[in-house]
Design a protein around this motif. Sequence first.
Motif, PDB file in Angstrom:
ATOM      1  N   GLU A 111       3.824  -5.184  12.173  1.00 43.50           N
ATOM      2  CA  GLU A 111       3.825  -6.621  11.870  1.00 43.50           C
ATOM      3  C   GLU A 111       3.559  -6.861  10.391  1.00 43.50           C
ATOM      4  O   GLU A 111       4.207  -7.709   9.757  1.00 43.50           O
ATOM      5  CB  GLU A 111       2.772  -7.334  12.707  1.00 43.50           C
ATOM      6  N   LEU A 149       5.969  -8.646   7.568  1.00 41.08           N
ATOM      7  CA  LEU A 149       5.539  -9.804   6.775  1.00 41.08           C
ATOM      8  C   LEU A 149       5.754  -9.562   5.285  1.00 41.08           C
ATOM      9  O   LEU A 149       6.263 -10.441   4.567  1.00 41.08           O
ATOM     10  CB  LEU A 149       4.057 -10.110   7.043  1.00 41.08           C
ATOM     11  N   ALA A 185       8.365 -11.525   2.499  1.00 36.62           N
ATOM     12  CA  ALA A 185       7.594 -12.435   1.642  1.00 36.62           C
ATOM     13  C   ALA A 185       8.277 -12.692   0.303  1.00 36.62           C
ATOM     14  O   ALA A 185       8.788 -11.777  -0.331  1.00 36.62           O
ATOM     15  CB  ALA A 185       6.204 -11.861   1.402  1.00 36.62           C
ATOM     16  N   VAL A 228       2.610 -14.181   1.527  1.00 34.30           N
ATOM     17  CA  VAL A 228       1.646 -13.408   2.314  1.00 34.30           C
ATOM     18  C   VAL A 228       0.409 -13.151   1.461  1.00 34.30           C
ATOM     19  O   VAL A 228       0.517 -12.796   0.282  1.00 34.30           O
ATOM     20  CB  VAL A 228       2.235 -12.055   2.781  1.00 34.30           C
ATOM     21  N   SER A 275       1.177 -16.433   5.554  1.00 31.04           N
ATOM     22  CA  SER A 275       0.782 -15.414   6.522  1.00 31.04           C
ATOM     23  C   SER A 275      -0.350 -14.606   5.916  1.00 31.04           C
ATOM     24  O   SER A 275      -0.402 -14.405   4.695  1.00 31.04           O
ATOM     25  CB  SER A 275       1.968 -14.500   6.849  1.00 31.04           C
TER      26      SER A 275
END
Length: 294
Positions: free
Chosen positions: A131, A135, A139, A189, A215
């Motif tokens: 995950e 991300l 980004a 992120v 995130s």
Amino acid sequence: MGEDAETVLIRIRAAMPALRPSERRIAEEFTGDPAAAANLSIAELAARCETSTTSVVRFYQRMGYAHYKDFRIDLTRAVAREELATSSLPEVSGDIDRHDSLEGIVSKVAMNETLSIADTARALDMGALGEAVALLLGARRIDTFGVGASALVGFDLQQKLSRIGRTAINWHDAHSAWTSAATLDGTCVAVAVSHTGATTDTVEFLAIARASGASTVAITNFRESPLAGAADVTLTTAARETRFRSGALGSRIAQLMVVDCLFTGVAQASYDASMEALRNTYAVVHDRTAHKRG
């Protein structure tokens, strides 16, 4: 409960901050000399830790075991695994103390860091790592932050990501990190690093970033920490610290191992572009240094 990817000793260390004082004494008995502790009965363990047999039962149940026998079996397996992992290192025991020679210090640091890396590799959640890689791949911008030794780990991640063409910024100052976090959005992120997961400045950075829509990724030793609570994805280390905790020995090396895995995952997923960027960045530095020597 049979031995799984995360050994009982890793679970005990990860649970330490949240344990009651009586349970913490039991945990310290098992982590201090697990081979000897595994041979103790419930009554013997309770007496040694100056607590009740009820506390011992509560402790092993908290670690996920219905029966003490199963807990002791997994503890024995964990000890055997550690002995195998460090079989090539000089035999040492105990923490670093004032009477150790330099040779003894080297052996104990090597043991501590070898086991911190091995335990972290064993405990790292592959789903969470995947995950986090996804991300970072998607980004527009990546901000990293940590305090003290964790700041060096954040800087290391930023440097690695920059080498493969990712827009990454590392913040050294908490106020600058916070103001930057407030400008992030859903295309960004934020990555925060803290061994304890309780460093106020670092937790605040991630909380602000999340509130801004970014995130959030945490790298910490403790899943139940405030930092993990502010993260969309948590990557946990399984570091071992000595009395020289302020020197961040095991924690730093475990964090760097996670950063290397994260970076490599991002680079592999964008293999061609990353390899070209690495060649170009190497060439520009090599050419400049060769020119200066000439």
